[in-house]
Design a protein around this motif. Structure first.
Motif, PDB file in Angstrom:
ATOM      1  N   ASP A  23       0.855  -1.184   0.000  1.00 45.05           N
ATOM      2  CA  ASP A  23       0.000   0.000   0.000  1.00 45.05           C
ATOM      3  C   ASP A  23       0.898   1.243   0.000  1.00 45.05           C
ATOM      4  O   ASP A  23       1.364   1.685   1.047  1.00 45.05           O
ATOM      5  N   PHE A  24       1.120   1.803  -1.184  1.00 44.87           N
ATOM      6  CA  PHE A  24       2.005   2.945  -1.346  1.00 44.87           C
ATOM      7  C   PHE A  24       1.251   4.274  -1.324  1.00 44.87           C
ATOM      8  O   PHE A  24       1.819   5.317  -1.623  1.00 44.87           O
ATOM      9  N   SER A  25      -0.020   4.241  -0.975  1.00 45.17           N
ATOM     10  CA  SER A  25      -0.863   5.429  -1.038  1.00 45.17           C
ATOM     11  C   SER A  25      -0.405   6.558  -0.099  1.00 45.17           C
ATOM     12  O   SER A  25      -0.682   7.722  -0.359  1.00 45.17           O
ATOM     13  N   VAL A  27       2.690   7.421   0.450  1.00 48.60           N
ATOM     14  CA  VAL A  27       3.933   8.008  -0.060  1.00 48.60           C
ATOM     15  C   VAL A  27       3.590   9.090  -1.087  1.00 48.60           C
ATOM     16  O   VAL A  27       2.872   8.827  -2.049  1.00 48.60           O
ATOM     17  N   PRO A  28       4.083  10.319  -0.887  1.00 49.73           N
ATOM     18  CA  PRO A  28       3.812  11.379  -1.866  1.00 49.73           C
ATOM     19  C   PRO A  28       4.235  10.944  -3.276  1.00 49.73           C
ATOM     20  O   PRO A  28       5.269  10.294  -3.446  1.00 49.73           O
ATOM     21  N   GLU A  29       3.431  11.313  -4.247  1.00 51.41           N
ATOM     22  CA  GLU A  29       3.637  10.839  -5.624  1.00 51.41           C
ATOM     23  C   GLU A  29       5.037  11.151  -6.161  1.00 51.41           C
ATOM     24  O   GLU A  29       5.686  10.295  -6.762  1.00 51.41           O
ATOM     25  N   ALA A  30       5.515  12.366  -5.945  1.00 48.97           N
ATOM     26  CA  ALA A  30       6.839  12.749  -6.446  1.00 48.97           C
ATOM     27  C   ALA A  30       7.940  11.888  -5.810  1.00 48.97           C
ATOM     28  O   ALA A  30       8.875  11.455  -6.496  1.00 48.97           O
ATOM     29  N   PHE A  32       7.506   8.855  -4.501  1.00 44.44           N
ATOM     30  CA  PHE A  32       7.321   7.492  -4.989  1.00 44.44           C
ATOM     31  C   PHE A  32       7.962   7.317  -6.366  1.00 44.44           C
ATOM     32  O   PHE A  32       8.669   6.336  -6.612  1.00 44.44           O
ATOM     33  N   LYS A  33       7.741   8.264  -7.253  1.00 46.49           N
ATOM     34  CA  LYS A  33       8.321   8.187  -8.601  1.00 46.49           C
ATOM     35  C   LYS A  33       9.843   8.252  -8.557  1.00 46.49           C
ATOM     36  O   LYS A  33      10.520   7.594  -9.344  1.00 46.49           O
ATOM     37  N   SER A  34      10.393   9.030  -7.641  1.00 43.02           N
ATOM     38  CA  SER A  34      11.851   9.175  -7.556  1.00 43.02           C
ATOM     39  C   SER A  34      12.540   7.900  -7.060  1.00 43.02           C
ATOM     40  O   SER A  34      13.730   7.712  -7.299  1.00 43.02           O
TER      41      SER A  34
END
Length: 90
Positions: A23-25, A27-30, A32-34
């Motif tokens: 559940d990665f929800s 984690v802020p999107e930026a 998470f992408k990094s």
């Protein structure tokens, strides 16, 4: 406290701790992408007296409870990181 640890395949020695498996929800999107692609490493029962290789278990537990995630940075990044960024990640 139960936690789930993922390793970044993009950044060596960077780990993401979650309070819920897959559940990665939280984690802020930026952020998470990094992290790049992540692979599950292990499930771990954390307690204040449990030794961790690089982190203070009380700090990890507090972050998991308040944010739902904790990022363990590689040792070289920790020393070069500004204090303001450390507060955002932990």
């Amino acid at each position: 406290m139960q936690c789930f640890i993922y390793k970044s395949l993009k950044k060596d020695e960077l780990y993401l701790y979650l309070d819920k498996k897959d559940d990665f929800s939280a984690v802020p999107e930026a952020l998470f992408k990094s992290l790049g692609r992540l692979t599950f490493v292990m499930e771990l029962q954390l307690s204040p007296d449990r030794k961790l290789a690089r982190e203070n278990p009380e700090k990890v537990i507090a972050c998991l409870k308040s944010k739902g995630f904790f990022v363990q940075l590689p040792p070289t990044l920790i020393s070069a990181m500004p204090a303001s960024l450390d507060k955002q990640l932990h």
